[in-house]
Write a protein that holds these residues in place. Structure first.
Motif, PDB file in Angstrom:
ATOM      1  N   LYS A 258      42.327 -24.595  57.506  1.00 37.74           N
ATOM      2  CA  LYS A 258      41.401 -23.734  58.243  1.00 37.74           C
ATOM      3  C   LYS A 258      40.688 -24.441  59.386  1.00 37.74           C
ATOM      4  O   LYS A 258      39.849 -23.848  60.057  1.00 37.74           O
ATOM      5  CB  LYS A 258      40.345 -23.163  57.287  1.00 37.74           C
ATOM      6  N   LEU A 259      40.999 -25.722  59.624  1.00 40.88           N
ATOM      7  CA  LEU A 259      40.333 -26.454  60.697  1.00 40.88           C
ATOM      8  C   LEU A 259      41.122 -26.331  61.991  1.00 40.88           C
ATOM      9  O   LEU A 259      42.334 -26.537  62.012  1.00 40.88           O
ATOM     10  CB  LEU A 259      40.185 -27.930  60.336  1.00 40.88           C
ATOM     11  N   ALA A 260      40.438 -26.003  63.078  1.00 46.89           N
ATOM     12  CA  ALA A 260      41.085 -25.963  64.390  1.00 46.89           C
ATOM     13  C   ALA A 260      41.295 -27.386  64.897  1.00 46.89           C
ATOM     14  O   ALA A 260      40.651 -28.329  64.440  1.00 46.89           O
ATOM     15  CB  ALA A 260      40.226 -25.174  65.374  1.00 46.89           C
ATOM     16  N   ALA A 261      42.212 -27.527  65.870  1.00 42.95           N
ATOM     17  CA  ALA A 261      42.541 -28.861  66.384  1.00 42.95           C
ATOM     18  C   ALA A 261      41.326 -29.543  67.011  1.00 42.95           C
ATOM     19  O   ALA A 261      41.189 -30.761  66.962  1.00 42.95           O
ATOM     20  CB  ALA A 261      43.664 -28.753  67.411  1.00 42.95           C
ATOM     21  N   ALA A 262      40.413 -28.752  67.589  1.00 41.96           N
ATOM     22  CA  ALA A 262      39.243 -29.336  68.246  1.00 41.96           C
ATOM     23  C   ALA A 262      38.173 -29.758  67.254  1.00 41.96           C
ATOM     24  O   ALA A 262      37.247 -30.486  67.594  1.00 41.96           O
ATOM     25  CB  ALA A 262      38.655 -28.336  69.242  1.00 41.96           C
ATOM     26  N   ASP A 263      38.283 -29.291  66.001  1.00 41.96           N
ATOM     27  CA  ASP A 263      37.269 -29.608  64.998  1.00 41.96           C
ATOM     28  C   ASP A 263      37.588 -30.935  64.307  1.00 41.96           C
ATOM     29  O   ASP A 263      38.744 -31.275  64.099  1.00 41.96           O
ATOM     30  CB  ASP A 263      37.206 -28.514  63.929  1.00 41.96           C
ATOM     31  N   SER A 264      36.554 -31.655  63.966  1.00 40.89           N
ATOM     32  CA  SER A 264      36.750 -32.852  63.152  1.00 40.89           C
ATOM     33  C   SER A 264      35.887 -32.803  61.899  1.00 40.89           C
ATOM     34  O   SER A 264      36.300 -33.256  60.841  1.00 40.89           O
ATOM     35  CB  SER A 264      36.427 -34.111  63.967  1.00 40.89           C
ATOM     36  N   LEU A 265      34.697 -32.224  62.018  1.00 42.93           N
ATOM     37  CA  LEU A 265      33.774 -32.199  60.888  1.00 42.93           C
ATOM     38  C   LEU A 265      33.008 -30.886  60.890  1.00 42.93           C
ATOM     39  O   LEU A 265      32.528 -30.431  61.934  1.00 42.93           O
ATOM     40  CB  LEU A 265      32.785 -33.375  61.005  1.00 42.93           C
ATOM     41  N   ILE A 266      32.937 -30.245  59.726  1.00 45.91           N
ATOM     42  CA  ILE A 266      32.126 -29.026  59.601  1.00 45.91           C
ATOM     43  C   ILE A 266      30.673 -29.458  59.473  1.00 45.91           C
ATOM     44  O   ILE A 266      30.304 -30.177  58.545  1.00 45.91           O
ATOM     45  CB  ILE A 266      32.568 -28.208  58.370  1.00 45.91           C
ATOM     46  N   THR A 267      29.837 -29.023  60.418  1.00 46.74           N
ATOM     47  CA  THR A 267      28.455 -29.497  60.474  1.00 46.74           C
ATOM     48  C   THR A 267      27.440 -28.429  60.094  1.00 46.74           C
ATOM     49  O   THR A 267      26.247 -28.718  59.996  1.00 46.74           O
ATOM     50  CB  THR A 267      28.131 -30.011  61.890  1.00 46.74           C
ATOM     51  N   VAL A 268      27.884 -27.174  59.925  1.00 43.47           N
ATOM     52  CA  VAL A 268      26.968 -26.102  59.511  1.00 43.47           C
ATOM     53  C   VAL A 268      27.484 -25.479  58.222  1.00 43.47           C
ATOM     54  O   VAL A 268      28.671 -25.550  57.909  1.00 43.47           O
ATOM     55  CB  VAL A 268      26.820 -25.022  60.601  1.00 43.47           C
ATOM     56  N   ARG A 269      26.587 -24.894  57.483  1.00 45.20           N
ATOM     57  CA  ARG A 269      26.978 -24.299  56.203  1.00 45.20           C
ATOM     58  C   ARG A 269      27.929 -23.126  56.424  1.00 45.20           C
ATOM     59  O   ARG A 269      27.668 -22.261  57.258  1.00 45.20           O
ATOM     60  CB  ARG A 269      25.734 -23.853  55.427  1.00 45.20           C
TER      61      ARG A 269
END
Length: 512
Positions: A258-269
């Motif tokens: 579920k992570l997009a290529a531009a994402d590295s870390l989920i920072t919000v709940r």
């Protein structure tokens, strides 16, 4: 001589290193052993095309590929790249001297391009733990894997780049992500804010209490009264994720792809809102190859079930155990996978089929008994796990047209954080309890003591309003949270009175 490369398999949210051994001898057939599934067995066809397209030759001899440990089932297409590299090294077309330093993953296209994979973050964590120098994987997964420090994450676009790097003719630059900087720059970066909501001060208060104590809540009101709008803004008043929670949440989304290529870390709940047609497997997780469901994807965040009575009863019932244990165990004949599922449940529903029961202006058109029948679609045991029952009324024109600025999420969040800090001190000696909603009955009796006047009020309330026995502990937990928000060490009568107000569905005669 057999050549070894290293790849990885993901089970749950943890990775296991897979050793791929390739031996080329006289003969004409290709074999893959070590419990491969169909996608792995088909990989040699993709690999052959990718190797030839990249300008190398596929050996016309017997190729034996062994995937160890042989008693673990190998699933998916992420082993393509490691197998292709091992075949080319075994046929002496490239140098094998660097293979023991890198873990290699990626799905190959017929033209040699490398497709993204799932679970790059847990794989990167495992590679560092086992002492690998680096990780070679698809470019689109590089930022995700680079959250882990002290390991070289090399993102590649095609097979040629990998082979040129191993031959020493191409220098690959490791992807670098400053995890802490990215985390603190994007923390609490929510698109929605409570200042957008006109009126509904009593509902905002109820959601503040839910956030402060980690309580599950259900919003009951007519269509268009703002239930969904309010629920979507709940994550913005929860305490910010800490770095450990962010990493754990990111691992789950990584495994689920579920992570997009531009994402590295989920920072919000996270905020997950599945449609009411969802199946029980999609909600809880599972399948032939177990994957996390919506309740695990909402781990450390909010799961919102809109129009609760419209969900299939079997779907709602499977949530009862995860709500209590805060984890999901998926068992199959040959493996058992565990996913974390510590989430806040927020549900919404109309009070009746037509939606206007108890409406201040519109008349309910439902026949006798329809309201009770509609509410009975939600089982008592599930309602037993919901602490706050909040009645939502429509916003009047005066409030909608008002130009006054409502309180922002940041202001509410500060009060919630202070209440959570009090709870953190309270529960520091109690394992696996972090907020008031997680207290067991024994802990409630110990930490939620009330005065004689409070006992009398609660007794009268239960008798007069017809509150069920199961409401007793819930009222004490919620009143403890209200006291924390007020900065009070004792649970006073006004705290109890407000908590009693949030038990609408327990009242005898509420539904006629």
């Amino acid at each position: 001589m057999p050549i070894k490369t290293f790849s990885s398999a993901v089970f749950g949210i943890e990775a296991t290193t897979i050793t791929i051994e390739v031996n080329i001898t006289s003969g004409t057939r290709y074999y893959i052993v070590g419990l491969p599934d169909t996608a792995v067995r088909e990989s040699l066809l993709r690999i052959e095309s990718a190797i030839v397209t990249s300008g190398y030759r596929m050996p016309r001899q017997k190729i034996l590929v062994n995937m160890a440990p042989a008693d673990i089932r190998k699933e998916g297409s992420s082993y393509d790249l490691a197998i292709a590299v091992a075949i080319l090294c075994a046929s002496e077309q490239i140098d094998a001297s660097l293979l023991d330093q890198y873990m290699i993953l990626g799905e190959l296209s017929l033209d040699g391009a490398i497709q993204p994979i799932r679970g790059a973050l847990p794989v990167s964590i495992q590679a560092r733990q086992e002492g690998f120098k680096g990780l070679i994987l698809p470019k689109l997964n590089a930022r995700e894997a680079a959250i882990v420090n002290n390991i070289d994450v090399l993102g590649v676009n095609n097979l040629t780049e990998v082979l040129d790097f191993l031959k020493g003719s191409l220098l690959l630059k490791p992807t670098v992500v400053d995890t802490r900087e990215e985390f603190y720059n994007n923390i609490c970066n929510y698109e929605s804010d409570f200042s957008d909501v006109k009126g509904q001060e009593n509902i905002k208060r109820a959601l503040e209490i839910a956030a402060a104590g980690g309580h599950n809540a259900i919003l009951i009101g007519p269509p268009g009264s703002g239930k969904t709008m309010l629920a979507k803004r709940l994550p913005s008043i929860l305490p910010p994720l800490n770095l450990q929670e962010a990493l754990e949440t990111t691992k789950i989304h990584s495994v689920a792809g579920k992570l997009a290529a531009a994402d590295s870390l989920i920072t919000v709940r996270p905020f997950r809102s599945p449609h009411h047609t969802i199946s029980d497997v999609a909600l809880v997780g599972g399948g032939a190859y177990p994957q996390p469901g919506e309740i695990s994807l909402s781990h450390n965040g909010v799961l919102f079930l809109d129009e609760l009575p419209e969900f299939k009863r079997s779907v709602l019932e499977v949530m009862r155990q995860p709500l209590e244990e805060r984890k999901v165990t998926i068992s199959r004949s040959k493996l058992s996978v565990e996913y974390p599922a510590s989430f806040m449940l927020i549900a919404s529903m109309n009070p009746c089929p037509c939606g206007f029961y108890n409406h201040p202006e519109k008349e309910c058109t439902c026949p006798p008994g329809a309201v009770q029948k509609y509410l009975s679609k939600v089982s008592g045991p599930l309602l037993d796990r919901i602490d706050l029952h909040v009645e939502v009324t429509p916003v009047n024109f005066t409030e909608l047209a008002s130009e006054s600025k409502a309180e922002s999420s940041a202001e509410i969040r500060q009060r919630v954080i202070k209440a959570r800090e009090i709870q953190e001190i309270r529960f520091k000696e109690i394992p696996d309890v972090y907020c008031n909603a997680q207290m067991g009955s024994k802990t409630v009796r110990k930490l939620c003591k009330i005065t004689e006047a409070g006992q009398l009020l609660l007794k009268k309330a239960m008798e007069k309003l017809g509150l069920s026995a199961r409401a007793y502990d819930r009222i004490l937990k919620v009143s403890r949270t209200i006291a924390d928000l007020a900065g009070s060490e004792e649970i006073r009568i006004e705290h109890l009175a407000e908590a009693i107000h949030y038990r609408s569905l327990d009242r005898q005669g509420w539904a006629g």
